[in-house]
Design a protein around this motif. Structure first.
Motif, PDB file in Angstrom:
ATOM      1  N   VAL A 120       0.835  -1.199   0.000  1.00 39.77           N
ATOM      2  CA  VAL A 120       0.000   0.000   0.000  1.00 39.77           C
ATOM      3  C   VAL A 120       0.870   1.250   0.000  1.00 39.77           C
ATOM      4  N   ASN A 121       1.954   1.240   0.761  1.00 42.22           N
ATOM      5  CA  ASN A 121       2.790   2.425   0.913  1.00 42.22           C
ATOM      6  C   ASN A 121       3.824   2.607  -0.189  1.00 42.22           C
ATOM      7  N   PHE A 122       4.290   1.504  -0.773  1.00 43.41           N
ATOM      8  CA  PHE A 122       5.375   1.584  -1.751  1.00 43.41           C
ATOM      9  C   PHE A 122       4.969   1.234  -3.168  1.00 43.41           C
ATOM     10  N   GLY A 123       3.878   0.524  -3.347  1.00 41.52           N
ATOM     11  CA  GLY A 123       3.573  -0.042  -4.652  1.00 41.52           C
ATOM     12  C   GLY A 123       4.241  -1.401  -4.758  1.00 41.52           C
ATOM     13  N   PRO A 124       3.779  -2.221  -5.708  1.00 41.07           N
ATOM     14  CA  PRO A 124       4.220  -3.621  -5.762  1.00 41.07           C
ATOM     15  C   PRO A 124       5.715  -3.823  -5.993  1.00 41.07           C
ATOM     16  N   GLU A 125       6.345  -2.980  -6.798  1.00 40.09           N
ATOM     17  CA  GLU A 125       7.762  -3.215  -7.109  1.00 40.09           C
ATOM     18  C   GLU A 125       8.672  -2.914  -5.929  1.00 40.09           C
ATOM     19  N   MET A 126       8.523  -1.741  -5.351  1.00 43.95           N
ATOM     20  CA  MET A 126       9.398  -1.355  -4.245  1.00 43.95           C
ATOM     21  C   MET A 126       9.031  -2.081  -2.953  1.00 43.95           C
ATOM     22  N   ALA A 127       7.777  -2.477  -2.817  1.00 40.51           N
ATOM     23  CA  ALA A 127       7.318  -3.132  -1.587  1.00 40.51           C
ATOM     24  C   ALA A 127       8.096  -4.402  -1.299  1.00 40.51           C
ATOM     25  N   GLU A 128       8.323  -5.195  -2.318  1.00 43.66           N
ATOM     26  CA  GLU A 128       9.029  -6.458  -2.098  1.00 43.66           C
ATOM     27  C   GLU A 128      10.459  -6.220  -1.628  1.00 43.66           C
ATOM     28  N   SER A 129      11.128  -5.244  -2.223  1.00 48.85           N
ATOM     29  CA  SER A 129      12.495  -4.912  -1.798  1.00 48.85           C
ATOM     30  C   SER A 129      12.521  -4.412  -0.356  1.00 48.85           C
ATOM     31  N   ALA A 130      11.550  -3.565  -0.012  1.00 44.35           N
ATOM     32  CA  ALA A 130      11.472  -3.031   1.348  1.00 44.35           C
ATOM     33  C   ALA A 130      11.179  -4.145   2.347  1.00 44.35           C
ATOM     34  N   PHE A 131      10.256  -5.016   1.978  1.00 45.05           N
ATOM     35  CA  PHE A 131       9.897  -6.141   2.843  1.00 45.05           C
ATOM     36  C   PHE A 131      11.115  -7.033   3.079  1.00 45.05           C
ATOM     37  N   GLU A 132      11.822  -7.360   2.015  1.00 48.07           N
ATOM     38  CA  GLU A 132      13.008  -8.206   2.142  1.00 48.07           C
ATOM     39  C   GLU A 132      14.106  -7.530   2.953  1.00 48.07           C
ATOM     40  N   ALA A 133      14.289  -6.223   2.756  1.00 48.64           N
ATOM     41  CA  ALA A 133      15.317  -5.498   3.504  1.00 48.64           C
ATOM     42  C   ALA A 133      15.012  -5.498   5.003  1.00 48.64           C
ATOM     43  N   PHE A 134      13.741  -5.257   5.348  1.00 49.02           N
ATOM     44  CA  PHE A 134      13.380  -5.250   6.767  1.00 49.02           C
ATOM     45  C   PHE A 134      13.521  -6.649   7.357  1.00 49.02           C
ATOM     46  N   GLY A 135      13.096  -7.639   6.594  1.00 51.03           N
ATOM     47  CA  GLY A 135      13.243  -9.021   7.053  1.00 51.03           C
ATOM     48  C   GLY A 135      14.697  -9.411   7.240  1.00 51.03           C
ATOM     49  N   PHE A 136      15.551  -8.980   6.321  1.00 53.87           N
ATOM     50  CA  PHE A 136      16.975  -9.282   6.441  1.00 53.87           C
ATOM     51  C   PHE A 136      17.544  -8.638   7.704  1.00 53.87           C
ATOM     52  N   LEU A 137      17.126  -7.391   7.975  1.00 55.87           N
ATOM     53  CA  LEU A 137      17.565  -6.698   9.186  1.00 55.87           C
ATOM     54  C   LEU A 137      17.153  -7.479  10.437  1.00 55.87           C
ATOM     55  N   CYS A 138      15.897  -7.888  10.497  1.00 49.94           N
ATOM     56  CA  CYS A 138      15.407  -8.644  11.662  1.00 49.94           C
ATOM     57  C   CYS A 138      16.144  -9.976  11.797  1.00 49.94           C
ATOM     58  N   ASN A 139      16.305 -10.671  10.684  1.00 49.65           N
ATOM     59  CA  ASN A 139      17.006 -11.958  10.721  1.00 49.65           C
ATOM     60  C   ASN A 139      18.473 -11.795  11.092  1.00 49.65           C
ATOM     61  N   PHE A 140      19.075 -10.697  10.673  1.00 55.08           N
ATOM     62  CA  PHE A 140      20.465 -10.415  11.032  1.00 55.08           C
ATOM     63  C   PHE A 140      20.578 -10.251  12.551  1.00 55.08           C
ATOM     64  N   CYS A 141      19.635  -9.518  13.128  1.00 54.70           N
ATOM     65  CA  CYS A 141      19.628  -9.340  14.592  1.00 54.70           C
ATOM     66  C   CYS A 141      19.472 -10.686  15.295  1.00 54.70           C
ATOM     67  N   ALA A 142      18.620 -11.532  14.751  1.00 57.36           N
ATOM     68  CA  ALA A 142      18.406 -12.849  15.359  1.00 57.36           C
ATOM     69  C   ALA A 142      19.637 -13.737  15.211  1.00 57.36           C
ATOM     70  N   ALA A 143      20.272 -13.703  14.062  1.00 57.54           N
ATOM     71  CA  ALA A 143      21.419 -14.579  13.795  1.00 57.54           C
ATOM     72  C   ALA A 143      22.681 -14.136  14.524  1.00 57.54           C
ATOM     73  N   HIS A 144      22.867 -12.838  14.675  1.00 60.09           N
ATOM     74  CA  HIS A 144      24.112 -12.321  15.240  1.00 60.09           C
ATOM     75  C   HIS A 144      23.918 -11.620  16.577  1.00 60.09           C
TER      76      HIS A 144
END
Length: 159
Positions: free
Chosen positions: A50-74
């Motif tokens: 809704v906030n980014f549109g379909p193209e940018m949304a996936e990149s933003a979602f993946e970036a935030f997920g990577f950040l969260c997973n990085f915190c969990a892994a390290h």
């Protein structure tokens, strides 16, 4: 109360979500979404679309997920989070939110210090970089135009 029964220090309430500016509140809400399961992740993905549109949304979602997973892994230890509907703000959540905000505002020294509270020192610089990218995205999501912070002498107190 025995040590096994006490609240983990990272979960201690330090405020409420309503006390936070939009970027920080969004960071906490989406942190909770990410770690609460696939259903809440999908809700988060829809918010991003809704906030980014379909193209940018996936990149933003993946970036935030990577950040969260990085915190969990390290992470030095697991980040303690409050429940999805809880209005409280936990100490770890506050640290995460302030990391994103300070990194997005270009306050790299502060962001690095906050990152070193979450992950091992060897990984703090990488977390700071990831937080900067995600923090800038969060500003867009939350439609937040953070006001510039006034310069204060190093010895100034806020309250």
């Amino acid at each position: 109360m025995s040590p096994e029964q006490s609240t983990p220090r990272g979960g201690v309430t330090v405020g409420t979500l309503s006390d936070l500016p939009p970027l920080e509140a969004g960071a906490v809400i989406y942190l909770r979404h990410w770690f609460s399961g696939s259903e809440t992740r999908e809700q988060m993905r829809r918010d991003f679309q809704v906030n980014f549109g379909p193209e940018m949304a996936e990149s933003a979602f993946e970036a935030f997920g990577f950040l969260c997973n990085f915190c969990a892994a390290h992470g030095r230890r697991p980040l303690v989070r409050h429940g999805m509907t809880c209005k409280c703000l936990g100490a770890d959540e506050n640290c995460f939110a302030n990391l994103l905000a300070s990194a997005a505002e270009g306050q790299q020294d502060d962001a690095h210090i906050l990152a070193s509270l979450i992950v091992t020192p060897r990984k703090a610089q990488e977390l700071t970089r990831l937080a900067s990218d995600c923090g800038l995205l969060m500003q867009q999501i939350m439609s937040a135009q953070l006001p510039p912070r006034p310069a204060r002498p190093a010895s100034a107190t806020l309250h």
